[in-house]
Write an enzyme that holds these catalytic residues in place. Structure first.
Site, PDB file in Angstrom:
ATOM      1  CD  GLU A   1       6.443  -9.919  11.778  1.00  0.00           C
ATOM      2  OE1 GLU A   1       7.407  -9.849  12.107  1.00  0.00           O
ATOM      3  OE2 GLU A   1       6.158  -9.395  10.357  1.00  0.00           O
TER       4      GLU A   1
ATOM      5  CG  ASP B   1      -0.494   0.262   2.577  1.00  0.00           C
ATOM      6  OD1 ASP B   1       1.190  -0.313   2.634  1.00  0.00           O
ATOM      7  OD2 ASP B   1      -0.824   0.875   3.413  1.00  0.00           O
TER       8      ASP B   1
ATOM      9  CG  HIS C   1      -1.860 -42.911  -9.223  1.00  0.00           C
ATOM     10  ND1 HIS C   1      -1.366 -43.307 -10.838  1.00  0.00           N
ATOM     11  CD2 HIS C   1      -3.073 -42.708  -9.061  1.00  0.00           C
ATOM     12  CE1 HIS C   1      -2.899 -43.629 -11.225  1.00  0.00           C
ATOM     13  NE2 HIS C   1      -3.645 -43.184 -10.350  1.00  0.00           N
TER      14      HIS C   1
ATOM     15  NE  ARG D   1     -10.393 -43.277 -10.080  1.00  0.00           N
ATOM     16  CZ  ARG D   1      -9.668 -43.101 -10.540  1.00  0.00           C
ATOM     17  NH1 ARG D   1     -10.050 -42.844 -12.285  1.00  0.00           N
ATOM     18  NH2 ARG D   1      -8.898 -41.901 -10.675  1.00  0.00           N
TER      19      ARG D   1
ATOM     20  CG  ASP E   1       2.812  -8.780   6.132  1.00  0.00           C
ATOM     21  OD1 ASP E   1       3.240 -10.500   6.232  1.00  0.00           O
ATOM     22  OD2 ASP E   1       3.481  -8.224   6.167  1.00  0.00           O
TER      23      ASP E   1
END
Length: 740
Positions: A272, A127, A619, A480, A174
């Site tokens: 923090e 920012d 796989h 499946r 962040d």
């Protein structure tokens, strides 16, 4: 005689080939802290800019390079951004620049840009960097007049460079910028955190230890919150929501109860910038001292630091940076004299444009709310994604006493179906715990519908799903097998166990995102086969993340002429300074043009220019620990699904029975554009290709032209969704309101 067909419907679609960058100069810079994925954004800006005919410049070392000028501002070429995608940080450099904060510094920067005719800026940063860019834009005409008065530029230069257009992309690990669900670098930082947490968990279990982990986030607790959600942490401290007074006793009680439940480790995650309700800092060392003093647990502190900024960017950040970079160039091409500086951001799976200063002001309001101890307001201002994460964490972490639970007589069963997929276990854990919190009796079904028919059903408790979040595969077991031939037996088992609702996790096929990035030595082409059945999502999005030259999928038919054209295109590229090529092939894209066929074709046609290697991933794409994205997404989706089941059960309950005649009592939950949507399964019949087990309309097919453009193909790209400048919304979301 033919009837009157009426007026033709006007085609309002907008295509990138109708937008021209001829005569325009675009500069891209990275500023502030570095973030993984910045290079993907830089690459996309350069290649999209060149594609539309604009000149593109690198500004090295951020605003400092803009002020200093000289060799810091260089024209970029297509080849100069090759092999950048997989590199962390920012290859064009970033620096904090005090001089740009002064009027004199911005005057120098303006002079350097005007000398090169640069009037379009892409700024990638936080920012502070974006606020500086907006100020620069507002001062631009005044700066040009000053340069004119000083005799450094002439009237023609003032006229031809009269307007400065600015588009921002938020690069910050962040995720502290309002207006976007994810900022560039956040997902990669979460990968680093979860890798450390998973490694620590093994040693913590061995010695029955408590670990306190500090993660970055001086003013925003997103990394701490989502990593806590993704690893099932016992406690989390974030600046937006300080713990209530007496938290010390509450935390120690919870840690003690978990040990009593035979949990061999405790994980506490601290941002923090964590504070208590009196704005006093909560540090890892004070937490460790508290645990040792009150409980006597063997406790260790780990501070992750700049490890979170480093490493290879994740597939998500590469795709995010690429999409945002292209969107930024489109925004610059469409900007008018009155267009305000904007940021391109992500909401759901949609790229949007928002006024830069609206986002900055809301971001600053979050800090103001925290300073004034209005913490609920701070959480709301962070946006829908943050609020949902916090609500889900609370819902799953704090176990209620039996006397506190709602009175429910409903039994709900959870089962996995289809191929195993990373994130399934996180979804099961979430469903079980939310179901228990809602007062239901929860049942687990082993081995999918086959196990259901055989009666492999048992009640599952809160503690039974502890530690499931980070486990790969399906701990319940999955097959499946479809239920069609066993419906009578399944119905009998539902009657025996009085099952009122089913939560089915799975589908046709589900795979984790591919992160394969082929990095060759001297002029080498990699031919990679991916999974996905007849669905080309993995191949396409993997190709976008890895910078593939070509991706072959079932949904986009191709023939031998296309193959030949692709080989020739790649051969021409490899005759330049580009050193490697990457071709992805979906496993069922074409029964005749197999991976071996394509490998042999490229090997023969590229003889003397490049050599080939092939790899069938198989796989391995389904194996391994789930990514932070899959853990978080599985957790939140399952929580939302269970809350929907609770509402549906209450609405369908009459005279001691549950009636499910309406089509909206069997729904599929998934993301559509910007929202999670419950769609009745009956409606999917018209939208699904059951033979090939894929949707008829695939949203991600819109990304394929983007991938082709970045690989230097001329193609048609529909950008109708772009171009609308929206506004930051402050409305609290109504679609996710867990009872906490």
């Amino acid at each position: 005689m033919a009837g009157n067909a009426g007026p033709k419907r006007q085609d309002t679609r907008k295509f990138v080939e109708n937008l021209s960058g001829e005569g325009k100069c675009i500069a891209v810079l990275t500023s502030g802290g570095d973030a993984q994925g910045m290079n993907a954004a830089v690459r996309a800006v350069v290649r999209m800019g060149i594609y539309v005919g604009a000149k593109v410049y690198f500004i090295h070392e951020g605003y400092q390079g803009m002020v200093d000028g000289g060799d810091n501002i260089k024209e970029a070429t297509w080849e100069s951004v090759s092999s950048m995608l997989q590199v962390g940080g920012t290859v064009i450099g970033s620096a904090r620049c005090k001089e740009f904060r002064t009027h004199e510094g911005r005057l120098k920067a303006a002079h350097n840009l005007v000398q090169r005719g640069i009037t379009n800026l892409c700024v990638i940063g936080g920012d502070g960097s974006l606020t500086g860019a907006n100020l620069f834009r507002e001062e631009w005409s005044g700066l040009l007049n000053e340069l004119l008065e000083q005799g450094l530029i002439n009237e023609e230069a003032v006229s031809s460079n009269s307007v400065l257009h600015i588009v921002g992309m938020v690069g910050s690990i962040d995720n502290d910028f309002c207006g976007t669900d994810m900022t560039i670098g956040t997902d990669s930082a979460l990968h680093r955190i979860i890798e450390v947490v998973d490694a620590i968990m093994t040693t913590a279990q061995s010695h029955q230890r408590t670990f306190v982990l500090e993660v970055m986030g001086r003013h925003c607790g997103y990394l701490a919150l989502v990593s806590a959600l993704a690893c099932g942490a016992d406690w989390v401290f974030i600046p937006e929501m300080p713990p209530d007074d007496g938290w010390e006793d509450n935390m120690c009680q919870k840690l003690s109860e978990n040990r009593a439940d035979k949990k061999r480790l405790n994980i506490i995650i601290v941002a923090e910038g964590a504070i208590d309700s009196h704005n006093k800092a909560i540090t890892p060392d004070c937490i460790k001292d508290l645990v040792v003093r009150c409980l006597g647990f063997d406790t260790r502190v780990t501070i992750l630091g700049h490890v979170q900024r480093g490493g290879t960017p994740s597939a998500f950040d590469r795709i995010l940076g690429s999409r945002m970079g292209v969107e930024a160039v489109l925004a610059l091409l469409e900007a008018s004299t009155d267009t305000p500086a904007c940021v391109v951001s992500l909401v759901g799976n949609q790229a949007v444009r928002l006024p830069l200063m609206e986002c900055v002001q809301m971001t600053q309001e979050v800090q103001k709310a925290m300073d004034e101890k209005k913490f609920d307001e701070a959480v709301r201002l962070r946006g829908r994604s943050f609020e949902n994460n916090l609500s889900t964490y609370r819902l799953l972490s704090y176990r209620k006493l039996d006397s506190e639970l709602p009175n429910s007589s409903f039994n709900v069963a959870v089962l996995n179906v289809g191929a195993p997929a990373a994130g399934m276990n996180a979804a099961v854990r979430s469903a079980v715990r939310v179901g228990i919190t809602e007062g239901h009796k929860m049942f687990a079904v082993n081995d999918g519908f086959e196990g259901f028919a055989k009666g492999q059903i048992k009640e599952i408790k809160w503690g039974d799903v502890g530690g499931w979040t980070g486990q790969g595969g399906s701990l319940l077991g999955t097959k499946r097998t479809l239920p069609a031939k066993r419906l009578a037996k399944i119905a009998e088992q539902m009657r025996i166990h009085n099952i009122n609702a089913l939560l089915v996790i799975g589908g046709f096929e589900t795979c984790d995102r591919i992160k394969q990035s082929a990095s060759g030595t001297k002029r080498r082409v990699f031919i990679i086969e991916t999974m996905g059945g007849y669905c080309g999502y993995l191949a396409t999005v993997g190709g976008l993340a890895a910078g593939a030259d070509t991706v072959y999928i079932y949904e986009e038919a191709f023939d031998i002429r296309d193959l030949q054209a692709n080989v020739e295109h790649l051969t021409q590229k490899m005759k330049t300074t580009i050193q490697r090529g990457l071709v992805l092939r979906n496993e069922n894209c074409n029964e005749n043009f197999t991976t071996d066929f394509i490998y042999q074709l490229y090997s023969e046609e590229g003889r003397g220019v490049f050599d080939c290697r092939k790899n069938i991933l198989g796989h391995m794409q389904q194996g391994g620990a789930p990514s932070p994205f899959d853990r978080n997404f599985g957790t939140k989706v399952a929580a939302k699904a269970m809350q929907w089941i609770t509402r549906a059960l209450k609405e369908s309950y009459k005279g001691g029975k549950v009636f499910t005649n309406a089509e909206d009592t069997a729904c599929l939950l998934g993301m559509r554009r910007r929202a999670m949507v419950f769609q009745p399964v009956a409606q999917l019949r018209e939208e699904t290709d059951f033979e090939h087990r894929i949707p008829k309309d695939q949203w991600w097919l819109k990304l394929r032209p983007l991938m082709k453009i970045l690989a230097k193909y001329k193609t048609s790209y529909d950008v109708s969704d772009a171009g609308q400048l929206e506004h930051v919304t402050r409305v609290r979301p109504k679609d996710f309101q867990p009872s906490v």
